[in-house]
Design a protein around this motif. Structure first.
Motif, PDB file in Angstrom:
ATOM      1  N   ASP A  86       8.009  -1.698   2.353  1.00  0.00           N
ATOM      2  CA  ASP A  86       8.626  -1.876   3.668  1.00  0.00           C
ATOM      3  C   ASP A  86       7.906  -2.932   4.503  1.00  0.00           C
ATOM      4  O   ASP A  86       8.454  -3.440   5.472  1.00  0.00           O
ATOM      5  N   ARG A  87       6.694  -3.260   4.122  1.00  0.00           N
ATOM      6  CA  ARG A  87       5.914  -4.278   4.840  1.00  0.00           C
ATOM      7  C   ARG A  87       5.787  -5.564   4.038  1.00  0.00           C
ATOM      8  O   ARG A  87       4.878  -6.355   4.262  1.00  0.00           O
ATOM      9  N   GLY A  88       6.668  -5.752   3.071  1.00  0.00           N
ATOM     10  CA  GLY A  88       6.673  -6.977   2.292  1.00  0.00           C
ATOM     11  C   GLY A  88       5.920  -6.903   0.984  1.00  0.00           C
ATOM     12  O   GLY A  88       5.792  -7.907   0.293  1.00  0.00           O
ATOM     13  N   GLY A  89       5.418  -5.735   0.633  1.00  0.00           N
ATOM     14  CA  GLY A  89       4.697  -5.585  -0.629  1.00  0.00           C
ATOM     15  C   GLY A  89       5.642  -5.425  -1.806  1.00  0.00           C
ATOM     16  O   GLY A  89       6.847  -5.249  -1.654  1.00  0.00           O
ATOM     17  N   SER A  90       5.086  -5.450  -2.981  1.00  0.00           N
ATOM     18  CA  SER A  90       5.864  -5.325  -4.203  1.00  0.00           C
ATOM     19  C   SER A  90       6.115  -3.855  -4.526  1.00  0.00           C
ATOM     20  O   SER A  90       5.185  -3.048  -4.508  1.00  0.00           O
ATOM     21  N   PRO A  91       7.358  -3.485  -4.857  1.00  0.00           N
ATOM     22  CA  PRO A  91       7.635  -2.104  -5.263  1.00  0.00           C
ATOM     23  C   PRO A  91       6.871  -1.726  -6.535  1.00  0.00           C
ATOM     24  O   PRO A  91       6.462  -0.580  -6.694  1.00  0.00           O
ATOM     25  N   TYR A  92       6.671  -2.681  -7.434  1.00  0.00           N
ATOM     26  CA  TYR A  92       5.943  -2.411  -8.673  1.00  0.00           C
ATOM     27  C   TYR A  92       4.485  -2.083  -8.374  1.00  0.00           C
ATOM     28  O   TYR A  92       3.932  -1.130  -8.920  1.00  0.00           O
ATOM     29  N   ILE A  93       3.865  -2.856  -7.503  1.00  0.00           N
ATOM     30  CA  ILE A  93       2.468  -2.602  -7.145  1.00  0.00           C
ATOM     31  C   ILE A  93       2.355  -1.260  -6.427  1.00  0.00           C
ATOM     32  O   ILE A  93       1.422  -0.491  -6.673  1.00  0.00           O
ATOM     33  N   ALA A  94       3.306  -0.961  -5.552  1.00  0.00           N
ATOM     34  CA  ALA A  94       3.288   0.324  -4.850  1.00  0.00           C
ATOM     35  C   ALA A  94       3.413   1.484  -5.838  1.00  0.00           C
ATOM     36  O   ALA A  94       2.743   2.517  -5.689  1.00  0.00           O
ATOM     37  N   ALA A  95       4.241   1.307  -6.849  1.00  0.00           N
ATOM     38  CA  ALA A  95       4.386   2.353  -7.873  1.00  0.00           C
ATOM     39  C   ALA A  95       3.076   2.530  -8.643  1.00  0.00           C
ATOM     40  O   ALA A  95       2.678   3.662  -8.953  1.00  0.00           O
ATOM     41  N   LYS A  96       2.396   1.436  -8.942  1.00  0.00           N
ATOM     42  CA  LYS A  96       1.112   1.528  -9.641  1.00  0.00           C
ATOM     43  C   LYS A  96       0.056   2.203  -8.765  1.00  0.00           C
ATOM     44  O   LYS A  96      -0.769   2.976  -9.255  1.00  0.00           O
ATOM     45  N   ILE A  97       0.068   1.935  -7.472  1.00  0.00           N
ATOM     46  CA  ILE A  97      -0.874   2.579  -6.554  1.00  0.00           C
ATOM     47  C   ILE A  97      -0.606   4.080  -6.510  1.00  0.00           C
ATOM     48  O   ILE A  97      -1.531   4.893  -6.555  1.00  0.00           O
ATOM     49  N   ASN A  98       0.668   4.466  -6.435  1.00  0.00           N
ATOM     50  CA  ASN A  98       1.024   5.887  -6.448  1.00  0.00           C
ATOM     51  C   ASN A  98       0.615   6.547  -7.757  1.00  0.00           C
ATOM     52  O   ASN A  98       0.101   7.663  -7.769  1.00  0.00           O
TER      53      ASN A  98
END
Length: 116
Positions: free
Chosen positions: A96-108
């Motif tokens: 939502d702040r311009g980050g990558s959904p893939y990177i967010a999934a890896k962080i989760n």
């Protein structure tokens, strides 16, 4: 205000044309510049690869080591430290702040793996 912009534009154009004229009239100067450019040392990709950052992409199945590298915690960190780092990293990389959904999934995925 407009007149200031016009004068500044004309000044930049005059400097550009003067520089071009000088380079055309003095070919040896442009040759010296080319030689100076060639003498600049080239940066090897291996030099850049040997820095302090983690080399390589994500592994096919996430390990505790990779998860700890993603969250920047030790593999044996407690849950509060993991949550703090997760919030810190996710706030910067959230889609939502311009980050990558893939990177967010890896962080989760890293948080879930380390909290087990």
């Amino acid at each position: 205000m407009v007149s200031v912009l016009i004068v500044a534009g004309l000044g930049i154009a005059a400097i550009s044309f003067t520089g071009r004229y000088i380079l055309k009239r003095m070919p040896h100067l442009s040759q010296k510049m080319a030689e100076a450019y060639k003498s600049i040392p080239k940066i090897d990709s291996q030099t850049l690869a040997n820095n302090k950052y983690y080399k390589g992409g994500f592994e096919s199945k996430m390990t505790r080591r990779e998860a700890s590298l993603i969250l920047d915690v030790s593999p044996t960190a407690n849950k509060t430290k993991i949550k703090q780092q997760f919030k810190k990293i996710m706030s910067v990389n959230h889609p939502d702040r311009g980050g990558s959904p893939y990177i967010a999934a890896k962080i989760n995925e890293a948080k879930d793996l380390l909290e087990k």
